[in-house]
Design a protein around this motif. Sequence first.
Motif, PDB file in Angstrom:
ATOM      1  N   PRO A  54     -11.665  -1.246 -10.691  1.00 36.84           N
ATOM      2  CA  PRO A  54     -11.069  -0.641  -9.491  1.00 36.84           C
ATOM      3  C   PRO A  54     -10.414  -1.695  -8.612  1.00 36.84           C
ATOM      4  CG  PRO A  54     -13.479  -0.645  -9.362  1.00 36.84           C
ATOM      5  CD  PRO A  54     -13.123  -1.052 -10.753  1.00 36.84           C
ATOM      6  N   GLN A  55      -9.381  -1.290  -7.904  1.00 31.11           N
ATOM      7  CA  GLN A  55      -8.687  -2.213  -7.011  1.00 31.11           C
ATOM      8  C   GLN A  55      -9.661  -2.808  -5.995  1.00 31.11           C
ATOM      9  OE1 GLN A  55      -5.420  -3.138  -7.278  1.00 31.11           O
ATOM     10  NE2 GLN A  55      -5.871  -4.649  -5.680  1.00 31.11           N
ATOM     11  N   GLU A  56     -10.714  -2.053  -5.655  1.00 29.13           N
ATOM     12  CA  GLU A  56     -11.694  -2.545  -4.688  1.00 29.13           C
ATOM     13  C   GLU A  56     -12.372  -3.826  -5.162  1.00 29.13           C
ATOM     14  OE1 GLU A  56     -10.850   1.633  -3.911  1.00 29.13           O
ATOM     15  OE2 GLU A  56     -11.466   0.573  -5.742  1.00 29.13           O
ATOM     16  N   LYS A  57     -12.583  -3.943  -6.468  1.00 30.66           N
ATOM     17  CA  LYS A  57     -13.201  -5.179  -6.969  1.00 30.66           C
ATOM     18  C   LYS A  57     -12.234  -6.351  -6.832  1.00 30.66           C
ATOM     19  CE  LYS A  57     -15.407  -7.507 -10.853  1.00 30.66           C
ATOM     20  NZ  LYS A  57     -16.059  -7.443 -12.174  1.00 30.66           N
ATOM     21  N   PHE A  58     -10.979  -6.135  -7.182  1.00 33.29           N
ATOM     22  CA  PHE A  58      -9.986  -7.196  -7.017  1.00 33.29           C
ATOM     23  C   PHE A  58      -9.884  -7.606  -5.554  1.00 33.29           C
ATOM     24  CE2 PHE A  58      -8.733  -5.741 -11.197  1.00 33.29           C
ATOM     25  CZ  PHE A  58      -8.211  -6.874 -11.811  1.00 33.29           C
ATOM     26  N   ASP A  59      -9.844  -6.616  -4.674  1.00 35.52           N
ATOM     27  CA  ASP A  59      -9.699  -6.915  -3.248  1.00 35.52           C
ATOM     28  C   ASP A  59     -10.911  -7.666  -2.702  1.00 35.52           C
ATOM     29  OD1 ASP A  59      -7.272  -5.620  -3.334  1.00 35.52           O
ATOM     30  OD2 ASP A  59      -8.016  -3.750  -2.451  1.00 35.52           O
ATOM     31  N   ALA A  60     -12.107  -7.266  -3.148  1.00 40.75           N
ATOM     32  CA  ALA A  60     -13.327  -7.924  -2.662  1.00 40.75           C
ATOM     33  C   ALA A  60     -13.406  -9.366  -3.161  1.00 40.75           C
ATOM     34  CB  ALA A  60     -14.557  -7.138  -3.096  1.00 40.75           C
ATOM     35  N   LEU A  61     -13.072  -9.578  -4.425  1.00 45.57           N
ATOM     36  CA  LEU A  61     -13.070 -10.940  -4.967  1.00 45.57           C
ATOM     37  C   LEU A  61     -12.014 -11.789  -4.268  1.00 45.57           C
ATOM     38  CD1 LEU A  61     -13.471 -10.119  -8.763  1.00 45.57           C
ATOM     39  CD2 LEU A  61     -15.113 -11.400  -7.381  1.00 45.57           C
ATOM     40  N   ALA A  62     -10.838 -11.189  -4.037  1.00 44.66           N
ATOM     41  CA  ALA A  62      -9.756 -11.917  -3.377  1.00 44.66           C
ATOM     42  C   ALA A  62     -10.149 -12.302  -1.954  1.00 44.66           C
ATOM     43  CB  ALA A  62      -8.495 -11.064  -3.371  1.00 44.66           C
ATOM     44  N   LYS A  63     -10.764 -11.364  -1.246  1.00 42.63           N
ATOM     45  CA  LYS A  63     -11.205 -11.644   0.116  1.00 42.63           C
ATOM     46  C   LYS A  63     -12.212 -12.796   0.125  1.00 42.63           C
ATOM     47  CE  LYS A  63     -13.302  -9.414   4.161  1.00 42.63           C
ATOM     48  NZ  LYS A  63     -13.928  -8.176   4.700  1.00 42.63           N
ATOM     49  N   ALA A  64     -13.090 -12.828  -0.866  1.00 43.22           N
ATOM     50  CA  ALA A  64     -14.072 -13.913  -0.960  1.00 43.22           C
ATOM     51  C   ALA A  64     -13.383 -15.258  -1.173  1.00 43.22           C
ATOM     52  CB  ALA A  64     -15.056 -13.634  -2.085  1.00 43.22           C
ATOM     53  N   VAL A  65     -12.348 -15.274  -2.018  1.00 41.07           N
ATOM     54  CA  VAL A  65     -11.619 -16.529  -2.263  1.00 41.07           C
ATOM     55  C   VAL A  65     -11.010 -17.042  -0.961  1.00 41.07           C
ATOM     56  CG1 VAL A  65      -9.587 -17.528  -3.395  1.00 41.07           C
ATOM     57  CG2 VAL A  65     -11.155 -16.065  -4.701  1.00 41.07           C
ATOM     58  N   VAL A  66     -10.450 -16.136  -0.180  1.00 42.74           N
ATOM     59  CA  VAL A  66      -9.753 -16.539   1.039  1.00 42.74           C
ATOM     60  C   VAL A  66     -10.727 -16.829   2.178  1.00 42.74           C
ATOM     61  CG1 VAL A  66      -8.082 -15.813   2.782  1.00 42.74           C
ATOM     62  CG2 VAL A  66      -7.719 -15.227   0.376  1.00 42.74           C
ATOM     63  N   GLU A  67     -11.657 -15.918   2.403  1.00 42.19           N
ATOM     64  CA  GLU A  67     -12.508 -16.029   3.588  1.00 42.19           C
ATOM     65  C   GLU A  67     -13.777 -16.838   3.362  1.00 42.19           C
ATOM     66  OE1 GLU A  67     -13.220 -12.257   5.392  1.00 42.19           O
ATOM     67  OE2 GLU A  67     -11.092 -11.716   5.468  1.00 42.19           O
ATOM     68  N   ASN A  68     -14.396 -16.686   2.202  1.00 45.01           N
ATOM     69  CA  ASN A  68     -15.665 -17.383   1.955  1.00 45.01           C
ATOM     70  C   ASN A  68     -15.475 -18.746   1.309  1.00 45.01           C
ATOM     71  OD1 ASN A  68     -16.180 -14.204   1.473  1.00 45.01           O
ATOM     72  ND2 ASN A  68     -17.905 -15.113   2.569  1.00 45.01           N
ATOM     73  N   LEU A  69     -14.434 -18.877   0.489  1.00 45.87           N
ATOM     74  CA  LEU A  69     -14.175 -20.158  -0.191  1.00 45.87           C
ATOM     75  C   LEU A  69     -13.059 -20.945   0.482  1.00 45.87           C
ATOM     76  CD1 LEU A  69     -14.396 -19.140  -3.976  1.00 45.87           C
ATOM     77  CD2 LEU A  69     -16.216 -19.726  -2.364  1.00 45.87           C
ATOM     78  N   ALA A  70     -12.468 -20.400   1.537  1.00 47.71           N
ATOM     79  CA  ALA A  70     -11.434 -21.090   2.312  1.00 47.71           C
ATOM     80  C   ALA A  70     -10.241 -21.491   1.455  1.00 47.71           C
ATOM     81  CB  ALA A  70     -12.020 -22.303   3.036  1.00 47.71           C
ATOM     82  N   SER A  71      -9.865 -20.633   0.513  1.00 53.46           N
ATOM     83  CA  SER A  71      -8.683 -20.848  -0.344  1.00 53.46           C
ATOM     84  C   SER A  71      -8.653 -22.249  -0.954  1.00 53.46           C
ATOM     85  CB  SER A  71      -7.396 -20.605   0.452  1.00 53.46           C
ATOM     86  OG  SER A  71      -7.330 -19.279   0.923  1.00 53.46           O
ATOM     87  N   PRO A  72      -9.539 -22.507  -1.902  1.00 51.10           N
ATOM     88  CA  PRO A  72      -9.568 -23.839  -2.520  1.00 51.10           C
ATOM     89  C   PRO A  72      -8.234 -24.185  -3.180  1.00 51.10           C
ATOM     90  CG  PRO A  72     -10.848 -22.271  -3.808  1.00 51.10           C
ATOM     91  CD  PRO A  72     -10.502 -21.588  -2.527  1.00 51.10           C
ATOM     92  N   ASP A  73      -7.981 -25.488  -3.297  1.00 48.33           N
ATOM     93  CA  ASP A  73      -6.721 -25.936  -3.894  1.00 48.33           C
ATOM     94  C   ASP A  73      -6.674 -25.649  -5.382  1.00 48.33           C
ATOM     95  OD1 ASP A  73      -5.826 -27.117  -1.408  1.00 48.33           O
ATOM     96  OD2 ASP A  73      -7.332 -28.669  -1.772  1.00 48.33           O
ATOM     97  N   VAL A  74      -7.799 -25.837  -6.041  1.00 50.11           N
ATOM     98  CA  VAL A  74      -7.925 -25.519  -7.461  1.00 50.11           C
ATOM     99  C   VAL A  74      -9.156 -24.644  -7.623  1.00 50.11           C
ATOM    100  CG1 VAL A  74      -8.238 -26.413  -9.803  1.00 50.11           C
ATOM    101  CG2 VAL A  74      -6.868 -27.712  -8.154  1.00 50.11           C
ATOM    102  N   LEU A  75      -8.988 -23.535  -8.341  1.00 45.92           N
ATOM    103  CA  LEU A  75     -10.104 -22.611  -8.562  1.00 45.92           C
ATOM    104  C   LEU A  75     -10.200 -22.316 -10.053  1.00 45.92           C
ATOM    105  CD1 LEU A  75     -12.298 -20.601  -7.684  1.00 45.92           C
ATOM    106  CD2 LEU A  75     -10.479 -18.965  -7.146  1.00 45.92           C
ATOM    107  N   ALA A  76     -11.316 -22.714 -10.655  1.00 44.42           N
ATOM    108  CA  ALA A  76     -11.579 -22.403 -12.062  1.00 44.42           C
ATOM    109  C   ALA A  76     -12.322 -21.075 -12.127  1.00 44.42           C
ATOM    110  CB  ALA A  76     -12.402 -23.513 -12.705  1.00 44.42           C
ATOM    111  N   LEU A  77     -11.756 -20.135 -12.843  1.00 45.98           N
ATOM    112  CA  LEU A  77     -12.360 -18.817 -12.995  1.00 45.98           C
ATOM    113  C   LEU A  77     -12.983 -18.683 -14.367  1.00 45.98           C
ATOM    114  CD1 LEU A  77      -9.422 -16.680 -11.561  1.00 45.98           C
ATOM    115  CD2 LEU A  77     -11.498 -17.368 -10.342  1.00 45.98           C
ATOM    116  N   GLU A  78     -14.158 -18.048 -14.417  1.00 49.02           N
ATOM    117  CA  GLU A  78     -14.769 -17.680 -15.690  1.00 49.02           C
ATOM    118  C   GLU A  78     -14.819 -16.158 -15.789  1.00 49.02           C
ATOM    119  OE1 GLU A  78     -15.547 -21.190 -14.041  1.00 49.02           O
ATOM    120  OE2 GLU A  78     -17.216 -19.821 -13.604  1.00 49.02           O
TER     121      GLU A  78
END
Length: 613
Positions: free
Chosen positions: A325-349
């Motif tokens: 669901p789009q909600e999962k993408f949005d929640a993960l994206a929000k975490a990247v921006v707000e909780n991880l402060a938009s890291p310069d490099v992000l390795a995804l698994e």
Amino acid sequence: MRSSHPRSAAVAALVATALATGLLAGSADAAEGAVSADPIRIHDIQGTTRISPLNGKQVADVEGIVTGVRTYGSRGFWIQDPDADDNDATSEGVFVFTNAVPTVAVGDAVKVSGTVGEYIPGGLTSGNQSVTQISKPTVTVVSSGNALPEATAINEYTVPAEYAPAGDPAAGGSINGLTLEPSRYALDHYESLEGMNVKIGTSRVVGATDPYSELWVTVKGWENTAKRGGTIYGSHESQNTGRLQIQQLAPLAQQPFPVANVGDRLTGTTEGPLDFNQFGGYTLVARTLGTVKAGTLAPEKTKPQAEQELAVATYNVENLDPTDPQEKFDALAKAVVENLASPDVLALEEIQDDNGAKNDGTVSAEQTLAKFTAAISAAGGPAYQWRTVNPEDKKDGGEPGGNIRQVFLFNPARVSFTERAPGDAVTATAVTKVNGKAALTHSPGRIDPANPAWADSRKPLAGEFVFRGKTVFVIANHFGSKGGDEGLTSHHQPPVRSSEAKRLLQAQAVNGFVKQILAEDKNADVLVLGDINDFEFSATTDALADGGALYPAIKSLPKAERYSYVYQGNAQVLDQILTSPAIKKFTYDSVHINAEFSAQNSDHDPQVLRFRP
């Protein structure tokens, strides 16, 4: 709802198999000696070891008071003898497996005739302990409305500090044949109460409510306490004896299970039979469930990187694919921006292919990544670019058809990616020199993909990045899972951890590659990161760090903050970032946004490291 320990009509066949394998050897002789003119009591059935001396035998008119009735999953009821013997090693309770919905009620005094057996949740190969039970029962209700036997308290004073006895070498490391010592070992203490009416008082939640309506508490509030309220799993010898799984007897339609996060409290008295199941071992199946009092735990936010700091992160996004669901993408994206402060490099698994678990040969993840990066931009984050190497179909394990892989996201406004003859699934990248400096032959590229260590497992993804003119090598990993390992409550002590062998080989391969980079440039900035699927104290981590090639950066944190995952009430390290010797000063953060919470976007917490190259 998942059964707490699903049984089938093949219980008798399972017991016969167990007898044939010697698991229950000697029980028949013991049973003969137990036959007498006196009526069989529950403590006679339970005996002083984990295996009933009457296993496989018929018993008649076993008396007890019904203390709990389960009408779903593994249907049956528990009975307890109110007239206990004077031996703490013998339980006074036993489960009666009816298969059909039981017709008895709590408080009934009953006589039960049937077959004594040892049911092994998960099967013989699981390593799980067995549950002593009476099956194929004939039940006579003698009276109703009786007072229940007083519940035995489980608390910090009753549960021993030592977890389990060493297994008997002559029995393949099993503790099944050992006489229980409930005042010495926690597992023996719990086993001596199997099937009995037990209770706990107000206890801290150390494992959030999961999708199967169960949570974990600790009855030892001081035991290896995590900073945010959990219980740290700091070594194979600190199993945390106070952990106990909680379920409820009432069907969910009748009584919703409470939602709890780590650090909340289950207040008041929680009381019911003590069961054993394959999904966590000893479990208080609550007839009376306490009340959850919410704590103040909130998802963490890491500190933004400074202008001259490179922020590199790793995040297991749990089988992300476009059908989510789009909600999962949005929640993960929000975490990247707000909780991880938009890291310069992000390795995804665990980025899946473009149609997820549909098993049709698709390996591209372009749609998955386009959808995710668009969600990050929409959340106010950077316009991340990505680099990856598509796997061969069905070669990297994970959910069938999903073709999970690691992916680099990077912010082109802050960092650039050095592309060098991008590799494919079967081509190994190597270390070379370009203009007198260490470089990769393929960037992005995979490390040693033909190595048997990576069979049915994710191959490491290596890439070169440049930040403020300095090259940084990043190697993204997703090592083999712990699938197949025995649980902490296994009848083998110590439990068999068969999955470690593969991760050890994987770690050695990555360590060898890093040493090749350092051989060309001892001052190279190298980061090895990802879902390592192993602890910071493990042989896997030691092999990654071998020869001083890498340092597990999570060890820079106080022990009470070292965790990225919560499993069966144990807060533990699975996700890691390791640094090469040139990275001497850094800030490390295990950003706790998922593992402690019932509402999760992933079951892993992301990790962030900031440093100045």
